[in-house]
Design an enzyme around this catalytic site. Structure first.
Site, PDB file in Angstrom:
ATOM      1  N   LYS A 268      23.024 -65.413 -30.037  1.00  0.00           N
ATOM      2  CA  LYS A 268      22.624 -65.446 -31.460  1.00  0.00           C
ATOM      3  C   LYS A 268      22.996 -64.119 -32.135  1.00  0.00           C
ATOM      4  O   LYS A 268      22.540 -63.057 -31.727  1.00  0.00           O
ATOM      5  CB  LYS A 268      21.120 -65.683 -31.561  1.00  0.00           C
ATOM      6  CG  LYS A 268      20.559 -65.611 -32.986  1.00  0.00           C
ATOM      7  CD  LYS A 268      19.058 -65.910 -33.024  1.00  0.00           C
ATOM      8  CE  LYS A 268      18.482 -65.703 -34.421  1.00  0.00           C
ATOM      9  NZ  LYS A 268      17.010 -65.906 -34.469  1.00  0.00           N
ATOM     10  N   ASP A 273      17.612 -61.172 -40.499  1.00  0.00           N
ATOM     11  CA  ASP A 273      16.827 -62.396 -40.702  1.00  0.00           C
ATOM     12  C   ASP A 273      15.618 -62.105 -41.592  1.00  0.00           C
ATOM     13  O   ASP A 273      14.576 -61.667 -41.109  1.00  0.00           O
ATOM     14  CB  ASP A 273      16.371 -62.931 -39.338  1.00  0.00           C
ATOM     15  CG  ASP A 273      15.536 -64.198 -39.483  1.00  0.00           C
ATOM     16  OD1 ASP A 273      15.539 -64.798 -40.577  1.00  0.00           O
ATOM     17  OD2 ASP A 273      14.891 -64.587 -38.479  1.00  0.00           O
ATOM     18  N   LYS A 280       9.864 -64.014 -44.681  1.00  0.00           N
ATOM     19  CA  LYS A 280       8.960 -63.341 -43.749  1.00  0.00           C
ATOM     20  C   LYS A 280       8.086 -62.341 -44.505  1.00  0.00           C
ATOM     21  O   LYS A 280       8.488 -61.850 -45.558  1.00  0.00           O
ATOM     22  CB  LYS A 280       9.774 -62.559 -42.707  1.00  0.00           C
ATOM     23  CG  LYS A 280      10.442 -63.409 -41.652  1.00  0.00           C
ATOM     24  CD  LYS A 280      11.178 -62.533 -40.652  1.00  0.00           C
ATOM     25  CE  LYS A 280      11.898 -63.369 -39.607  1.00  0.00           C
ATOM     26  NZ  LYS A 280      11.000 -64.157 -38.744  1.00  0.00           N
ATOM     27  N   ASP A 291      18.078 -59.153 -34.878  1.00  0.00           N
ATOM     28  CA  ASP A 291      18.206 -60.575 -34.592  1.00  0.00           C
ATOM     29  C   ASP A 291      19.609 -60.958 -34.106  1.00  0.00           C
ATOM     30  O   ASP A 291      19.886 -62.121 -33.883  1.00  0.00           O
ATOM     31  CB  ASP A 291      17.823 -61.379 -35.847  1.00  0.00           C
ATOM     32  CG  ASP A 291      17.107 -62.670 -35.514  1.00  0.00           C
ATOM     33  OD1 ASP A 291      16.687 -62.834 -34.351  1.00  0.00           O
ATOM     34  OD2 ASP A 291      16.995 -63.525 -36.412  1.00  0.00           O
ATOM     35  N   ASP A 350      13.173 -70.243 -41.807  1.00  0.00           N
ATOM     36  CA  ASP A 350      13.101 -69.101 -40.885  1.00  0.00           C
ATOM     37  C   ASP A 350      13.422 -69.510 -39.438  1.00  0.00           C
ATOM     38  O   ASP A 350      13.604 -68.655 -38.576  1.00  0.00           O
ATOM     39  CB  ASP A 350      11.701 -68.464 -40.973  1.00  0.00           C
ATOM     40  CG  ASP A 350      11.668 -67.058 -40.392  1.00  0.00           C
ATOM     41  OD1 ASP A 350      12.745 -66.505 -40.122  1.00  0.00           O
ATOM     42  OD2 ASP A 350      10.557 -66.532 -40.205  1.00  0.00           O
ATOM     43  N   GLU A 352      16.122 -70.345 -38.173  1.00  0.00           N
ATOM     44  CA  GLU A 352      17.566 -70.420 -38.437  1.00  0.00           C
ATOM     45  C   GLU A 352      18.387 -70.214 -37.169  1.00  0.00           C
ATOM     46  O   GLU A 352      19.526 -70.665 -37.091  1.00  0.00           O
ATOM     47  CB  GLU A 352      17.954 -69.379 -39.486  1.00  0.00           C
ATOM     48  CG  GLU A 352      18.217 -67.960 -38.954  1.00  0.00           C
ATOM     49  CD  GLU A 352      17.003 -67.308 -38.284  1.00  0.00           C
ATOM     50  OE1 GLU A 352      15.878 -67.723 -38.601  1.00  0.00           O
ATOM     51  OE2 GLU A 352      17.201 -66.426 -37.423  1.00  0.00           O
ATOM     52  N   ARG A 354      18.181 -71.474 -34.182  1.00  0.00           N
ATOM     53  CA  ARG A 354      18.572 -72.732 -33.530  1.00  0.00           C
ATOM     54  C   ARG A 354      19.647 -73.460 -34.330  1.00  0.00           C
ATOM     55  O   ARG A 354      20.438 -74.207 -33.772  1.00  0.00           O
ATOM     56  CB  ARG A 354      17.323 -73.591 -33.310  1.00  0.00           C
ATOM     57  CG  ARG A 354      16.565 -73.917 -34.552  1.00  0.00           C
ATOM     58  CD  ARG A 354      15.133 -74.367 -34.283  1.00  0.00           C
ATOM     59  NE  ARG A 354      14.226 -73.234 -34.063  1.00  0.00           N
ATOM     60  CZ  ARG A 354      12.940 -73.361 -33.789  1.00  0.00           C
ATOM     61  NH1 ARG A 354      12.380 -74.556 -33.687  1.00  0.00           N
ATOM     62  NH2 ARG A 354      12.193 -72.293 -33.605  1.00  0.00           N
TER      63      ARG A 354
HETATM   64  N1  BES Z   1      14.331 -64.087 -35.324  1.00  0.00           N
HETATM   65  C1  BES Z   1      13.114 -64.810 -35.379  1.00  0.00           C
HETATM   66  C2  BES Z   1      12.297 -64.703 -34.090  1.00  0.00           C
HETATM   67  C3  BES Z   1      11.597 -63.403 -33.848  1.00  0.00           C
HETATM   68  C4  BES Z   1      10.377 -63.140 -34.430  1.00  0.00           C
HETATM   69  C5  BES Z   1      12.128 -62.499 -32.979  1.00  0.00           C
HETATM   70  C6  BES Z   1       9.727 -61.953 -34.166  1.00  0.00           C
HETATM   71  C7  BES Z   1      11.469 -61.318 -32.705  1.00  0.00           C
HETATM   72  C8  BES Z   1      10.269 -61.043 -33.288  1.00  0.00           C
HETATM   73  C9  BES Z   1      13.394 -66.283 -35.622  1.00  0.00           C
HETATM   74  O1  BES Z   1      14.503 -66.564 -36.409  1.00  0.00           O
HETATM   75  C10 BES Z   1      12.212 -66.830 -36.318  1.00  0.00           C
HETATM   76  O2  BES Z   1      11.973 -66.449 -37.425  1.00  0.00           O
HETATM   77  N2  BES Z   1      11.478 -67.718 -35.660  1.00  0.00           N
HETATM   78  C11 BES Z   1      10.325 -68.293 -36.207  1.00  0.00           C
HETATM   79  C12 BES Z   1      10.327 -69.761 -35.869  1.00  0.00           C
HETATM   80  C13 BES Z   1       9.253 -70.544 -36.561  1.00  0.00           C
HETATM   81  C14 BES Z   1       9.548 -70.612 -38.035  1.00  0.00           C
HETATM   82  C15 BES Z   1       9.222 -71.918 -35.966  1.00  0.00           C
HETATM   83  C16 BES Z   1       9.118 -67.586 -35.586  1.00  0.00           C
HETATM   84  O3  BES Z   1       9.154 -67.262 -34.409  1.00  0.00           O
HETATM   85  O4  BES Z   1       8.165 -67.331 -36.325  1.00  0.00           O
HETATM   86 ZN    ZN Z   2      15.947 -65.180 -36.437  1.00  0.00          ZN
HETATM   87 MN    MN Z   3      13.987 -66.568 -38.477  1.00  0.00          MN
END
Ligand code: BES
Ligand code: ZN
Ligand code: MN
Length: 501
Positions: A268, A273, A280, A291, A350, A352, A354
């Protein structure tokens, strides 16, 4: 930093500093005993006075010892001998390197790899020494106008091995450690760069540069028009809110016959992000420059593989984009069509990672892969589940999962398996598309992998969620270079397995 492997008596080393261990309570290691004898018992008398108990992390620097040829002797406390495992060995290395670097020894001979580390071979101890030395000295000061300088920095380390017979194996272990350390350095440097510099185009340029550097590598960068052509509607949708065009970076390493199926690594590469329209919170949002750590780890691992000239074919695929809110951005409820033909309802912009990974995984099919491993800072839920010690690991082929777990144990860059039961798929149901891109609060790391599993039916696949392991937060904020050690160990093991067949 130069590393040399050598065998020889500690009292005979003509060098700035000889490093020996003291175990708790006040017990000199074998090399320490030899120095003590040569110096007429000076070291043991100092220890007896109570200057060095041998507690983990203690240091004592001695100057002008009689009867030995070095300028200094560094005693380092290693704790209790029967508790001396990976963790303490690695802490000792960090302490020693920082002390040497700070106290003017530009060169040192370390009698530490010959210590007994529970369950670890000489090869492991040397490889780890090189990696941890590089980690201890790593600084990211590219963007500071004034760099901190050390007047007499540590430049050369001589690692002492028990006998001449260990030299060949020892040198090999050092080379392996150097390759891994270089891969980690590249990964950390890219990851520590901010989003305004490390854009998808910048990542792509680094891949192209690396391919120029190694004859064994070839890079190709697909632009948005080419991705459109391929039908990568999920990947492209993520970049719609950004001024930075998305890139699909493909880096091919050829170390085996053309016909040999490659191991494909998909990372990735989200260069920033913000969450998109599902924005966020402001706190710690800066950390979302990390990210792209999965993508950076793919580039770093390929660098290590090229340095080691492993007899394998390895392909790195890095889908790269930036996730920002904008009038053109994805909205909750939007439905996109992935390259696989499956449709996705984007309930949360968010989620994104996947979306860019699923199209990259479908693209991986064309390489007829032996296995596919994706690496991603995919979910906050994984950080909640496993913290910062272990990467989350899920997959559709248990021998592959077990190989990766083993490589994690071997390298100390550990992973832990989470289940991928069919039942979790229910959480991804959508009323309007083939699937939703989120599965609710429960088991967030697993439902993210469940989503990816719908795009990996045609090959053996594993997924590493590195959201907790790829960087450190707080005042020591910075990328860790993980999971380059795990991935490189996995690939070295595959190469060695082939050799034995
Ligand atoms: N890049 C984030 C995941 C992340 C969060 C990595 C905090 C490191 C620290 C990812 O794109 C994301 O935002 N995931 C969301 C998914 C949710 C919306 C289902 C998450 O983990 O909150
Ligand atoms: Zn992300
Ligand atoms: Mn995200």
């Amino acid at each position: 930093m130069d590393f040399i492997v050598k065998s020889g008596l500690p009292e005979k080393q003509r060098t700035a500093c000889v490093v020996v261990a003291v175990f708790e309570p006040r017990r000199l290691s074998e090399a320490g005993e030899k120095l003590d004898q040569a110096s007429g018992g000076r070291i043991s008398s100092i220890i007896k006075r109570g200057d060095m108990e041998g507690r983990l992390g203690q240091v004592l620097l001695l100057h002008n010892l009689k009867g030995v040829m070095c300028d200094r002797v560094l005693l380092v406390g290693c704790g209790r001998e029967r508790e001396f495992g990976d963790r303490n060995y690695r802490k000792v290395i960090e302490t020693v390197i920082k002390t040497l670097h700070d106290t003017g020894s530009m060169e040192a001979v370390a009698y530490l790899p010959e210590l007994n580390v529970k369950g670890r071979s000489l090869r492991w101890k040397l490889t780890q020494f090189v990696i941890d030395t590089n980690n201890a000295l790593y600084r990211f000061d590219e963007l500071k106008s004034k760099k901190e300088t050390v007047r007499r920095p540590l430049r050369k380390l001589i690692l002492a091995v028990p006998s001449r017979r260990d030299l060949t194996e020892g040198e090999h272990a050092v080379l392996e450690g150097m390759a891994i350390a270089e891969g980690m350095r590249l990964t950390k440097d890219l990851a520590n760069l901010p989003g305004n510099i490390c854009t998808p185009a910048h990542l792509a340029e680094q891949a192209v540069r690396m391919a120029d550097e190694y004859d064994s590598m070839r890079a190709e960068v697909l632009d948005e028009a080419q991705m459109e052509e391929l039908g990568m509607g999920a990947l492209l949708s993520v970049a719609k809110g950004s001024e930075q065009p998305a890139k699909l970076i493909v880096l091919e390493y050829r170390g085996a016959d053309e016909g040999d199926k490659p191991i494909v690594l998909v990372g990735k590469g989200l260069t920033f992000d913000a969450g998109g329209i599902s924005l966020k919170p402001a706190q710690h949002m800066d950390e979302m420059k990390y990210d792209m750590c999965g993508g950076a780890a793919v580039l770093g691992t390929l660098k290590a593989v090229a340095e080691l000239e492993l007899p394998l074919n390895v392909v790195g695929i890095v889908p790269s984009a930036e996730n920002l809110p904008d009038g053109k951005a994805n909205k909750p409820g939007d439905i996109v069509t992935s390259m696989s033909g499956q449709t996705i309802e984007i309930l949360n912009t968010d989620a994104e990672g996947r979306l860019i990974l699923c199209d990259a995984l479908t693209y991986a099919e064309r390489f007829n892969p032996e296995v596919v491993i994706d690496i991603a800072t995919l979910t906050g839920a994984c950080v909640i589940a496993l913290g910062r010690e272990a990467s989350g690991l899920l997959g559709n082929h248990s021998p592959l999962v077990n190989d990766l777990l083993g490589a994690g144990r071997e390298s100390g860059d550990r992973a832990w398996e989470l289940p991928l039961f069919e039942e979790y798929q229910d959480q991804l149901k959508s009323n309007f598309a083939d699937m939703a891109n989120v599965g609710g609060r429960e088991a967030g790391a697993i439902t993210a992998a469940a989503f990816l599993s719908r795009f990996t039916k045609k090959f053996r696949w594993a997924h590493l969620d590195i959201a907790g392991t790829a960087w450190i937060s707080g005042d020591k904020k910075g990328a860790t270079g993980r999971p380059v050690p795990l991935l490189t160990r996995y690939l070295v093991d595959r190469a060695e397995e082939l050799e034995h067949h």
